[in-house]
Each structure stands twice: as C-alpha cells, then as structure tokens.
Scaffold this motif. Structure first.
Motif, PDB file in Angstrom:
ATOM      1  N   HIS A  43       2.364 -10.915   5.122  1.00 10.92           N
ATOM      2  CA  HIS A  43       3.590 -10.525   4.430  1.00 10.92           C
ATOM      3  C   HIS A  43       3.179  -9.741   3.187  1.00 10.92           C
ATOM      4  CE1 HIS A  43       6.192 -13.322   6.692  1.00 10.92           C
ATOM      5  NE2 HIS A  43       5.121 -14.106   6.697  1.00 10.92           N
ATOM      6  N   SER A  44       3.801  -8.556   3.016  1.00 14.68           N
ATOM      7  CA  SER A  44       3.517  -7.775   1.822  1.00 14.68           C
ATOM      8  C   SER A  44       4.857  -7.481   1.161  1.00 14.68           C
ATOM      9  CB  SER A  44       2.820  -6.470   2.241  1.00 14.68           C
ATOM     10  OG  SER A  44       2.521  -5.695   1.103  1.00 14.68           O
ATOM     11  N   VAL A  45       4.976  -7.760  -0.122  1.00 17.37           N
ATOM     12  CA  VAL A  45       6.267  -7.584  -0.803  1.00 17.37           C
ATOM     13  C   VAL A  45       6.162  -6.535  -1.899  1.00 17.37           C
ATOM     14  CG1 VAL A  45       5.823  -9.544  -2.362  1.00 17.37           C
ATOM     15  CG2 VAL A  45       8.165  -8.778  -1.979  1.00 17.37           C
ATOM     16  N   ASP A  46       7.204  -5.700  -1.976  1.00 17.77           N
ATOM     17  CA  ASP A  46       7.206  -4.647  -3.011  1.00 17.77           C
ATOM     18  C   ASP A  46       8.646  -4.370  -3.433  1.00 17.77           C
ATOM     19  OD1 ASP A  46       4.837  -2.285  -3.687  1.00 17.77           O
ATOM     20  OD2 ASP A  46       6.914  -1.936  -4.338  1.00 17.77           O
TER      21      ASP A  46
ATOM     22  N   GLU B 151      11.537   0.965  -3.069  1.00 13.07           N
ATOM     23  CA  GLU B 151      11.938   1.439  -1.740  1.00 13.07           C
ATOM     24  C   GLU B 151      10.909   2.443  -1.208  1.00 13.07           C
ATOM     25  OE1 GLU B 151      15.948   2.937  -1.782  1.00 13.07           O
ATOM     26  OE2 GLU B 151      15.773   3.679   0.273  1.00 13.07           O
ATOM     27  N   GLU B 152      10.430   3.300  -2.118  1.00 16.54           N
ATOM     28  CA  GLU B 152       9.486   4.329  -1.692  1.00 16.54           C
ATOM     29  C   GLU B 152       8.135   3.733  -1.271  1.00 16.54           C
ATOM     30  OE1 GLU B 152       9.098   7.597  -4.356  1.00 16.54           O
ATOM     31  OE2 GLU B 152       7.765   8.637  -2.951  1.00 16.54           O
ATOM     32  N   SER B 153       7.664   2.764  -2.058  1.00 18.57           N
ATOM     33  CA  SER B 153       6.384   2.119  -1.693  1.00 18.57           C
ATOM     34  C   SER B 153       6.511   1.454  -0.329  1.00 18.57           C
ATOM     35  CB  SER B 153       5.999   1.061  -2.734  1.00 18.57           C
ATOM     36  OG  SER B 153       5.744   1.651  -3.975  1.00 18.57           O
ATOM     37  N   VAL B 154       7.637   0.775  -0.114  1.00 17.80           N
ATOM     38  CA  VAL B 154       7.849   0.075   1.161  1.00 17.80           C
ATOM     39  C   VAL B 154       7.877   1.084   2.311  1.00 17.80           C
ATOM     40  CG1 VAL B 154       9.563  -1.248   2.497  1.00 17.80           C
ATOM     41  CG2 VAL B 154       9.000  -1.927   0.149  1.00 17.80           C
ATOM     42  N   LYS B 155       8.584   2.191   2.087  1.00 15.48           N
ATOM     43  CA  LYS B 155       8.702   3.216   3.143  1.00 15.48           C
ATOM     44  C   LYS B 155       7.319   3.776   3.499  1.00 15.48           C
ATOM     45  CE  LYS B 155      10.787   7.778   3.781  1.00 15.48           C
ATOM     46  NZ  LYS B 155       9.611   8.600   3.468  1.00 15.48           N
ATOM     47  N   ASN B 156       6.556   4.132   2.474  1.00 12.09           N
ATOM     48  CA  ASN B 156       5.228   4.714   2.717  1.00 12.09           C
ATOM     49  C   ASN B 156       4.288   3.722   3.405  1.00 12.09           C
ATOM     50  OD1 ASN B 156       6.117   7.008   1.511  1.00 12.09           O
ATOM     51  ND2 ASN B 156       5.144   6.611  -0.464  1.00 12.09           N
ATOM     52  N   ALA B 157       4.324   2.484   2.930  1.00 10.72           N
ATOM     53  CA  ALA B 157       3.440   1.473   3.528  1.00 10.72           C
ATOM     54  C   ALA B 157       3.844   1.211   4.975  1.00 10.72           C
ATOM     55  CB  ALA B 157       3.493   0.181   2.714  1.00 10.72           C
TER      56      ALA B 157
ATOM     57  N   PHE C 173       2.049  -7.374  13.194  1.00 12.75           N
ATOM     58  CA  PHE C 173       1.198  -8.294  12.428  1.00 12.75           C
ATOM     59  C   PHE C 173       1.449  -8.252  10.927  1.00 12.75           C
ATOM     60  CE2 PHE C 173      -0.700  -6.697  16.251  1.00 12.75           C
ATOM     61  CZ  PHE C 173      -0.979  -7.870  16.930  1.00 12.75           C
ATOM     62  N   VAL C 174       2.190  -7.234  10.496  1.00 11.48           N
ATOM     63  CA  VAL C 174       2.451  -7.077   9.057  1.00 11.48           C
ATOM     64  C   VAL C 174       3.942  -6.874   8.846  1.00 11.48           C
ATOM     65  CG1 VAL C 174       2.016  -5.679   6.997  1.00 11.48           C
ATOM     66  CG2 VAL C 174       0.213  -5.954   8.711  1.00 11.48           C
ATOM     67  N   GLN C 175       4.534  -7.697   7.982  1.00 12.51           N
ATOM     68  CA  GLN C 175       5.935  -7.493   7.625  1.00 12.51           C
ATOM     69  C   GLN C 175       6.001  -7.106   6.153  1.00 12.51           C
ATOM     70  OE1 GLN C 175       8.462 -10.835   8.501  1.00 12.51           O
ATOM     71  NE2 GLN C 175      10.322  -9.707   7.983  1.00 12.51           N
ATOM     72  N   ILE C 176       6.665  -5.974   5.904  1.00 11.12           N
ATOM     73  CA  ILE C 176       6.790  -5.530   4.511  1.00 11.12           C
ATOM     74  C   ILE C 176       8.202  -5.843   4.041  1.00 11.12           C
ATOM     75  CG2 ILE C 176       6.560  -3.599   2.915  1.00 11.12           C
ATOM     76  CD1 ILE C 176       4.617  -2.364   4.914  1.00 11.12           C
ATOM     77  N   HIS C 177       8.302  -6.542   2.946  1.00 11.34           N
ATOM     78  CA  HIS C 177       9.594  -6.984   2.424  1.00 11.34           C
ATOM     79  C   HIS C 177       9.908  -6.197   1.160  1.00 11.34           C
ATOM     80  CE1 HIS C 177       9.126 -10.824   4.796  1.00 11.34           C
ATOM     81  NE2 HIS C 177       7.847 -10.535   4.600  1.00 11.34           N
ATOM     82  N   GLN C 178      11.141  -5.700   1.072  1.00 12.73           N
ATOM     83  CA  GLN C 178      11.519  -5.050  -0.192  1.00 12.73           C
ATOM     84  C   GLN C 178      12.242  -6.061  -1.067  1.00 12.73           C
ATOM     85  OE1 GLN C 178      13.866  -1.435  -0.101  1.00 12.73           O
ATOM     86  NE2 GLN C 178      13.888  -1.422  -2.337  1.00 12.73           N
TER      87      GLN C 178
ATOM     88  N   SER D   8       0.834  -1.212   0.000  1.00 11.60           N
ATOM     89  CA  SER D   8       0.000   0.000   0.000  1.00 11.60           C
ATOM     90  C   SER D   8       0.865   1.258   0.000  1.00 11.60           C
ATOM     91  CB  SER D   8      -0.966  -0.018   1.182  1.00 11.60           C
ATOM     92  OG  SER D   8      -1.961  -0.975   0.947  1.00 11.60           O
ATOM     93  N   ARG D   9       1.299   1.640  -1.190  1.00 10.79           N
ATOM     94  CA  ARG D   9       2.254   2.745  -1.326  1.00 10.79           C
ATOM     95  C   ARG D   9       1.661   4.093  -0.931  1.00 10.79           C
ATOM     96  NH1 ARG D   9       2.461   2.151  -7.848  1.00 10.79           N
ATOM     97  NH2 ARG D   9       0.220   2.127  -8.150  1.00 10.79           N
TER      98      ARG D   9
END
Ligand SMILES: C[S@@+](CC[C@H](N)C(=O)[O-])C[C@H]1O[C@@H](n2cnc3c(N)ncnc32)[C@H](O)[C@@H]1O
Length: 224
Positions: free
Chosen positions: A93-96, A99-105, A117-122, A64-65
């Motif tokens: 797990h959310s993967v993107d 770098e910017e999308s990951v940072k914003n999410a 509860f949520v891990q965002i992976h770049q 979710s960018r």
C-alpha cells in the motif's frame, strides 16, 4: 598536440570510470540502467530482511511521483518494493496526498505490471495510517517533503513522527522500518521519529541517507 590528445583521452576515460563507480544499480533485481545511488544499499538490506522475515504487507507514505525515472532523486521505492511484493507473494500500500503524484505512480505501476500487487491510495497519510487495520511488515516513511526552509523541516519532521505514532499499534516483533531523506541538514525527515523509536525499544541497523530500524531485541546473526 599529442600530449593534449592523451590528456583529453585520460580525462574522458576518467569521467566514464567515475560515472560507472558512482552508478549503484539493483541489477539483476532491476535493470542495470536505473541508478539508486544513495539508497541502493539500504534497499538491498531491507529486501533481504523482508525475505528473511517473510514480509507480506508493505506500507509506504509518499508515492513514486516520478516513477522509475525518479530512482536517483526520489528513490522509486513504490516500484522497487512493488516488484518485490510481486515476486514474494506480498502486497504493498502506498499513500499520497497529491492527485498528480498518485496519477504518475499509478501509470508506472501499470507499466511495470504491478497493479495486482500495489495499491496506491490518495489520502493524507495520517488519516490513512490511523485507519489501517492490518499488521505491517515493512513501514517506509517518505512523505512530507523536506527543504532548506527550517520551518518546513520542522513540519516534515513532526509529520513523520506523527505517521509513526498513528501506525505504531500495527507494528510487530519483526517489523522493519525504513525512513528516507535522513542525512540532511538539521536531521532530515527522521530526526524526531528516530529519537522517539530509540526510546521505545527500536535500534538502528543502518544509518546513512536512509535509516533502517528493527526491534532492539531482534537477533539477526549477521554474517555480512
Ligand atoms: C519524496 S516523494 C515520495 C517518493 C517515493 N517514496 C519514492 O520512493 O519515489 C514525497 C511525496 O509525499 C507526498 N506527501 C506530502 N505530504 C503528504 C501527506 N501529508 N500525506 C501523504 N503524502 C504526502 C507528496 O505529494 C510527494 O508525492
């Protein structure tokens, strides 16, 4: 003069009624102000099925960018399903790749208190899915952006098919698959992956802007 005033008033009231009717919130699950529009009903059905099947692991491609601000445009699924995981003892797990999308999410995940509860992976989603070794209860495909350029459309469709193939071995009898941005010119993101799934024992439960699929032999005993 009086007639102009009344016409104007009717126009203004009509405008707000129209806005209200189009507004599709997930209230009371999420605050009323967030408009999920064309994704609201598929999100609701997905969460109902996850509850029914006791989903524990959610995997999303494309994060979710725009955070919750993107509810109407991008969907804000990382936050919607992230909140669901928090309330239902699950993990997401959310993967993107960006770098910017990951940072914003990540900022929105932290703001919403979902970081446990949520891990965002770049990462590129294909590499990530290839190495993912847990069983997946909900797979949400929404990465490579679709556009009006036919070449980009084809690349996006191939990418989503490839994502599915990379994680296929981790899907089980009650896995739910949701694919975003499907009701678009030339078939949207789901065109190739849906055709592939239909040949391999999956069925479509909802076909709208998003397409929701489960195993063909899954008996749901729908009451609604
Ligand atoms: C439409 S947005 C995702 C929206 C999000 N699912 C939501 O509900 O708000 C698409 C995202 O996919 C990411 N993306 C594009 N190609 C990718 C790839 N090969 N691997 C992983 N992510 C990718 C983009 O960086 C972008 O942030």
């Amino acid at each position: 003069m009086k007639i102009i005033g009344i016409t104007l008033l009717i126009g203004i009231v009509g405008f707000f009624i129209g806005k209200f009717i189009k507004h599709k919130s997930l209230y009371p699950f999420m605050p009323f102000k967030h408009d999920f529009r064309k994704r609201r009903d598929t999100f609701l059905k997905t969460m109902e099925l996850m509850k029914r099947f006791g989903a524990k692991i959610i995997v999303e491609t494309g994060t979710s960018r725009e955070g919750l601000r993107g509810a109407k445009s991008n969907g804000a699924a990382t936050i919607v399903f992230g909140k669901w995981t928090k309330e239902n003892g699950a993990f997401m797990h959310s993967v993107d790749i960006s770098e910017e999308s990951v940072k914003n999410a990540q900022e929105e995940v932290d703001r919403q208190g979902l970081e446990k509860f949520v891990q965002i992976h770049q990462s590129d989603s294909l590499a990530f899915l290839e190495n993912f070794n847990e069983k997946v209860d909900l797979l949400y495909l929404d990465s490579y952006d679709y556009s009006s350029d036919v070449e980009v459309q084809k690349k996006s469709q191939k990418h989503h098919l490839e994502e599915f193939k990379r994680i296929e071995g981790q899907l089980h009898d009650t896995t739910i698959v949701l694919i975003d941005d499907c009701d678009l010119p030339n078939g949207g993101k789901g065109k190739l992956v849906i055709a592939y799934m239909l040949e391999r024992g999956w069925k479509i439960l909802i076909e709208s802007y998003q397409v929701l699929l489960v195993r063909e032999n899954l008996i749901l005993n729908e009451t609604s």
